[in-house]
Design an enzyme around this catalytic site. Structure first.
Site: not given
Length: 322
Positions: A223, A277, A289
């Site tokens: 990510c 994240h 993502h």
């Protein structure tokens, strides 16, 4: 009278050589024709979890990572860097991470403890060397720890209070320098082009495989490396290598999110829970993502009632101001 006075003396070779002289001659010629790199190839072993780089310098592209005790074949050298080959990958390892003996390598990697510091904020310490391991606690930036052993990309550390657990290796270093926060940027700064360019780049990475170990190799991402690369492509600026570093660098541009639908298109969205994240908001509840669950870079859609994304970041304004 000796009639053999001027005759040549006959030298009798051993019977084995007489019978096999052609095979011996062929083997000798074949040996002389072998490439120099093969003749001088040497088996070495890594003393720690280490990156194999494309060029002999610490800033070049990481081709792959190997764990402590991995056998590699030395093919040459350049300065303090050793050219190696392992599992078909050719690259360079800094010389201090290699030993000629596997026993010495294992001893160095697994028995010698040393002092280190945590280099990012809110780093999780886990019960086993895996992101699926149970979280035993959180360590803060600058906190001193003792590294007990190394297992692949993970370090087993011990805190001053005696608590032990595993920390991902990129968050453990020899020193810690606090990151200087960027100054606040006027909301009137024109940053729309940065956002659109970042989104365009991120779309080209759709389908890339999720991997933290191979995040810097073509076709892979996690990510934080995905958004790092997107904004590097869009602005030429560095926004941080990990979610922890990105949150620190862009602290002045963070804002709370009650619904992901309220985020500006092109801004970053963060989940700051047990495992950080980050993704890029595309609008209409969609976030691009690198998903560990899906194992690839994808676009996910979130409802207005979703509470997963709790923080937004005006990344484009941040990049414009630096």
């Amino acid at each position: 009278m000796n009639t053999n006075k001027h005759s040549k003396k006959v030298v009798h070779l051993p019977l084995f050589i007489q019978k096999n002289h052609k095979a011996i001659l062929f083997s000798l010629l074949l040996f002389l024709m072998l490439p120099t790199t093969f003749v001088h190839a040497q088996r070495l072993y890594t003393t720690d979890g280490v990156n194999i780089r494309a060029k002999p310098n610490g800033s070049s592209k990481i081709l792959t990572s190997v764990s402590a005790g991995t056998a590699v074949t030395r093919t040459g050298s350049k300065g303090n860097w050793i050219a190696v080959k392992v599992d078909g990958v050719k690259g360079y390892i800094y010389k201090t991470y290699l030993k000629s003996s596997k026993k010495a390598s294992a001893s160095s990697a697994n028995s010698t403890s040393y002092r280190a510091v945590i280099t990012a904020s809110s780093v999780n310490m886990r019960a086993k060397p895996s992101f699926s391991g149970r979280i035993k606690g959180s360590l803060s930036a600058g906190q001193s720890v003792t590294v007990c052993t190394t297992k692949g990309a993970w370090k087993k550390v011990k805190t001053s209070a005696g608590k032990k657990g595993y920390v991902y290796g990129i968050y453990v270093g020899k020193s810690y320098t606090p990151v200087k926060k960027a100054a606040k940027t006027s909301p009137t700064v024109s940053t729309g082009n940065y956002r659109s360019r970042a989104i365009s780049y991120a779309h080209t990475r759709l389908g890339n495989k999720y991997s933290q170990a191979r995040r810097d190799q073509k076709g892979y991402a996690d990510c934080s490396s995905l958004v790092r690369d997107a904004y590097k492509s869009a602005t030429g600026k560095y926004i941080g290598n990990t979610t922890y570093e990105q949150l620190e660098l862009m602290d002045s541009y963070l804002y709370s999110v009650s619904s992901v639908h309220n985020v500006t298109v092109g801004d970053l969205v963060f989940h700051r829970g047990s495992s950080n994240h980050v993704g890029i908001y595309l609008g209409n509840g969609k976030v691009l993502h690198a998903s560990q669950t899906a194992g690839k870079v994808k676009i996910s859609t979130f409802s207005r009632s979703s509470t997963y994304w709790d923080t937004g970041c005006n990344a484009a304004a941040y990049c414009a101001s630096r």
